[in-house]
Design a protein around this motif. Structure first.
Motif, PDB file in Angstrom:
ATOM      1  N   GLU A   1     -53.540  -4.765   3.820  1.00  0.00           N
ATOM      2  CA  GLU A   1     -52.298  -5.039   3.503  1.00  0.00           C
ATOM      3  C   GLU A   1     -51.331  -6.276   3.961  1.00  0.00           C
ATOM      4  O   GLU A   1     -50.540  -6.685   3.309  1.00  0.00           O
ATOM      5  CB  GLU A   1     -51.572  -3.719   3.889  1.00  0.00           C
ATOM      6  N   ILE A   2     -51.696  -6.770   5.278  1.00  0.00           N
ATOM      7  CA  ILE A   2     -51.265  -7.868   5.647  1.00  0.00           C
ATOM      8  C   ILE A   2     -51.269  -9.117   4.839  1.00  0.00           C
ATOM      9  O   ILE A   2     -50.504  -9.811   4.209  1.00  0.00           O
ATOM     10  CB  ILE A   2     -51.431  -8.043   7.324  1.00  0.00           C
ATOM     11  N   ALA A   3     -52.707  -9.036   4.319  1.00  0.00           N
ATOM     12  CA  ALA A   3     -53.256  -9.952   3.529  1.00  0.00           C
ATOM     13  C   ALA A   3     -52.412 -10.137   1.992  1.00  0.00           C
ATOM     14  O   ALA A   3     -51.867 -11.003   1.579  1.00  0.00           O
ATOM     15  CB  ALA A   3     -54.742 -10.268   3.257  1.00  0.00           C
ATOM     16  N   CYS A   4     -52.076  -8.860   1.735  1.00  0.00           N
ATOM     17  CA  CYS A   4     -51.171  -8.675   0.370  1.00  0.00           C
ATOM     18  C   CYS A   4     -50.016  -9.094   0.571  1.00  0.00           C
ATOM     19  O   CYS A   4     -49.396  -9.872  -0.426  1.00  0.00           O
ATOM     20  CB  CYS A   4     -51.409  -7.236  -0.117  1.00  0.00           C
ATOM     21  N   LEU A   5     -49.241  -8.975   1.738  1.00  0.00           N
ATOM     22  CA  LEU A   5     -47.872  -9.540   2.109  1.00  0.00           C
ATOM     23  C   LEU A   5     -47.770 -11.000   1.800  1.00  0.00           C
ATOM     24  O   LEU A   5     -46.754 -11.424   1.398  1.00  0.00           O
ATOM     25  CB  LEU A   5     -47.495  -8.904   3.550  1.00  0.00           C
ATOM     26  N   PHE A   6     -48.926 -11.748   2.440  1.00  0.00           N
ATOM     27  CA  PHE A   6     -48.807 -12.960   2.613  1.00  0.00           C
ATOM     28  C   PHE A   6     -49.805 -13.457   1.284  1.00  0.00           C
ATOM     29  O   PHE A   6     -50.147 -14.882   1.711  1.00  0.00           O
ATOM     30  CB  PHE A   6     -48.949 -13.631   3.840  1.00  0.00           C
ATOM     31  N   ASP A   7     -50.112 -13.140   0.425  1.00  0.00           N
ATOM     32  CA  ASP A   7     -50.964 -13.635  -0.732  1.00  0.00           C
ATOM     33  C   ASP A   7     -49.969 -15.034  -1.185  1.00  0.00           C
ATOM     34  O   ASP A   7     -49.021 -14.851  -1.477  1.00  0.00           O
ATOM     35  CB  ASP A   7     -51.129 -12.642  -1.716  1.00  0.00           C
ATOM     36  N   SER A   8     -50.862 -16.076  -1.508  1.00  0.00           N
ATOM     37  CA  SER A   8     -50.275 -17.215  -1.782  1.00  0.00           C
ATOM     38  C   SER A   8     -50.417 -17.437  -3.367  1.00  0.00           C
ATOM     39  O   SER A   8     -49.869 -18.228  -3.840  1.00  0.00           O
ATOM     40  CB  SER A   8     -51.039 -18.379  -0.949  1.00  0.00           C
ATOM     41  N   GLY A   9     -51.015 -16.300  -3.827  1.00  0.00           N
ATOM     42  CA  GLY A   9     -51.342 -16.475  -5.553  1.00  0.00           C
ATOM     43  C   GLY A   9     -49.851 -16.126  -6.199  1.00  0.00           C
ATOM     44  O   GLY A   9     -48.919 -15.310  -5.883  1.00  0.00           O
ATOM     45  N   GLY A  10     -49.650 -16.849  -7.257  1.00  0.00           N
ATOM     46  CA  GLY A  10     -48.591 -16.868  -8.054  1.00  0.00           C
ATOM     47  C   GLY A  10     -48.338 -15.501  -8.901  1.00  0.00           C
ATOM     48  O   GLY A  10     -47.358 -15.321  -9.337  1.00  0.00           O
ATOM     49  N   GLY A  11     -49.601 -14.774  -8.821  1.00  0.00           N
ATOM     50  CA  GLY A  11     -49.423 -13.490  -9.713  1.00  0.00           C
ATOM     51  C   GLY A  11     -49.511 -12.244  -8.955  1.00  0.00           C
ATOM     52  O   GLY A  11     -49.524 -11.374  -9.468  1.00  0.00           O
ATOM     53  N   SER A  12     -48.954 -12.568  -7.793  1.00  0.00           N
ATOM     54  CA  SER A  12     -49.120 -11.369  -6.838  1.00  0.00           C
ATOM     55  C   SER A  12     -47.910 -11.026  -6.274  1.00  0.00           C
ATOM     56  O   SER A  12     -47.151 -12.112  -5.891  1.00  0.00           O
ATOM     57  CB  SER A  12     -50.176 -11.409  -5.560  1.00  0.00           C
ATOM     58  N   HIS A  13     -47.310  -9.765  -6.323  1.00  0.00           N
ATOM     59  CA  HIS A  13     -46.015  -9.398  -5.411  1.00  0.00           C
ATOM     60  C   HIS A  13     -46.442  -9.669  -3.991  1.00  0.00           C
ATOM     61  O   HIS A  13     -47.317  -9.069  -3.281  1.00  0.00           O
ATOM     62  CB  HIS A  13     -45.731  -8.011  -5.732  1.00  0.00           C
ATOM     63  N   SER A  14     -45.712 -10.569  -3.185  1.00  0.00           N
ATOM     64  CA  SER A  14     -45.916 -11.067  -1.909  1.00  0.00           C
ATOM     65  C   SER A  14     -44.557 -11.735  -1.440  1.00  0.00           C
ATOM     66  O   SER A  14     -43.620 -11.788  -2.093  1.00  0.00           O
ATOM     67  CB  SER A  14     -47.077 -12.299  -1.853  1.00  0.00           C
ATOM     68  N   VAL A  15     -44.582 -11.670  -0.117  1.00  0.00           N
ATOM     69  CA  VAL A  15     -43.386 -12.433   0.784  1.00  0.00           C
ATOM     70  C   VAL A  15     -43.229 -13.672  -0.049  1.00  0.00           C
ATOM     71  O   VAL A  15     -41.794 -14.087  -0.289  1.00  0.00           O
ATOM     72  CB  VAL A  15     -43.720 -12.324   1.942  1.00  0.00           C
ATOM     73  N   ARG A  16     -43.976 -14.678  -0.434  1.00  0.00           N
ATOM     74  CA  ARG A  16     -43.799 -15.811  -0.853  1.00  0.00           C
ATOM     75  C   ARG A  16     -43.235 -15.584  -2.473  1.00  0.00           C
ATOM     76  O   ARG A  16     -42.101 -16.248  -2.580  1.00  0.00           O
ATOM     77  CB  ARG A  16     -45.272 -16.303  -1.087  1.00  0.00           C
ATOM     78  N   ASN A  17     -43.686 -14.715  -3.134  1.00  0.00           N
ATOM     79  CA  ASN A  17     -42.976 -14.793  -4.404  1.00  0.00           C
ATOM     80  C   ASN A  17     -41.641 -13.889  -4.269  1.00  0.00           C
ATOM     81  O   ASN A  17     -40.831 -14.134  -5.108  1.00  0.00           O
ATOM     82  CB  ASN A  17     -44.028 -13.907  -5.499  1.00  0.00           C
ATOM     83  N   LEU A  18     -41.478 -13.153  -3.361  1.00  0.00           N
ATOM     84  CA  LEU A  18     -40.256 -12.559  -3.362  1.00  0.00           C
ATOM     85  C   LEU A  18     -39.069 -13.267  -2.852  1.00  0.00           C
ATOM     86  O   LEU A  18     -38.038 -13.109  -3.276  1.00  0.00           O
ATOM     87  CB  LEU A  18     -40.388 -11.269  -2.221  1.00  0.00           C
TER      88      LEU A  18
END
Length: 194
Positions: free
Chosen positions: A66-83
């Motif tokens: 789940e932490i890795a999901c939060l900070f996923d760097s991929g453009g197609g994922s819901h993550s902190v980066r895309n948020l």
């Protein structure tokens, strides 16, 4: 409010709550001075031992996922980066900067968590010694807690902006998962010792 922002908020919120829940349950069950010291006999009872072993392993691994999901760097994922991008695109640049400022100190921790998750949790890389990997990357439970608490606080701030209501939050802000773990163990103790 932009539907993309709401969708991203909900997905990231779910990962924040999940990662905090998995962390709190795992830490309550395994850390020194926590449940393992207080409720060892209940957890080691032959009828329940396998459950607690599996729960410990499962919550530990799912916390990393789940932490890795939060900070996923991929453009197609819901993550902190895309948020953060969606926050900025919806006119909340100051809030996006606050996310960046408060999360920047956790960059190495996030990188280390993602490395461990990739090498021994999501995959089983050949030739990797788990103990050595954890030691090399120096991931400390207290640092994970601080990071997760920081992300949760930022998400509550965003939720207040999105909903206009600061009185109620869907992002877990307490130690409710740890408290529930202790309540379960206490119920088990009572049942074992009528």
């Amino acid at each position: 409010m932009d539907r993309q922002l709401l969708d991203a908020f909900e997905a990231v919120r779910d990962s924040v709550n999940a990662s905090r829940g998995h962390y709190q349950i795992w830490y309550a069950l395994r850390a020194r001075g926590k449940a393992i010291d207080q409720y060892f006999d209940e957890m080691n009872d032959y009828r329940f031992r396998d459950f607690f072993l599996a729960a410990n392993i499962g919550h530990f691994k799912l916390m990393f996922v789940e932490i890795a999901c939060l900070f996923d760097s991929g453009g197609g994922s819901h993550s902190v980066r895309n948020l953060k991008c969606l926050i900025r695109a919806n006119g909340y640049g100051g809030l996006a900067k606050n996310f960046e400022k408060q999360l920047k100190p956790f960059g190495s921790l996030v990188s280390n968590i993602k490395t461990v998750r990739s090498k021994v949790i999501a995959h089983k890389d050949i030739g990797v010694n788990e103990k050595d990997l954890y030691q090399k990357h120096g991931i400390k439970p207290d640092e994970i807690k601080v990071m997760l608490d920081t992300v949760a606080s930022l998400m509550r701030e965003l939720e207040t902006v999105i909903t206009g209501d600061a009185s109620c939050h869907s992002v877990g802000s307490s130690d409710k998962w740890e408290i529930s773990t202790y309540k379960l163990l206490e119920t088990l103790r009572i049942a074992r010792n009528p």
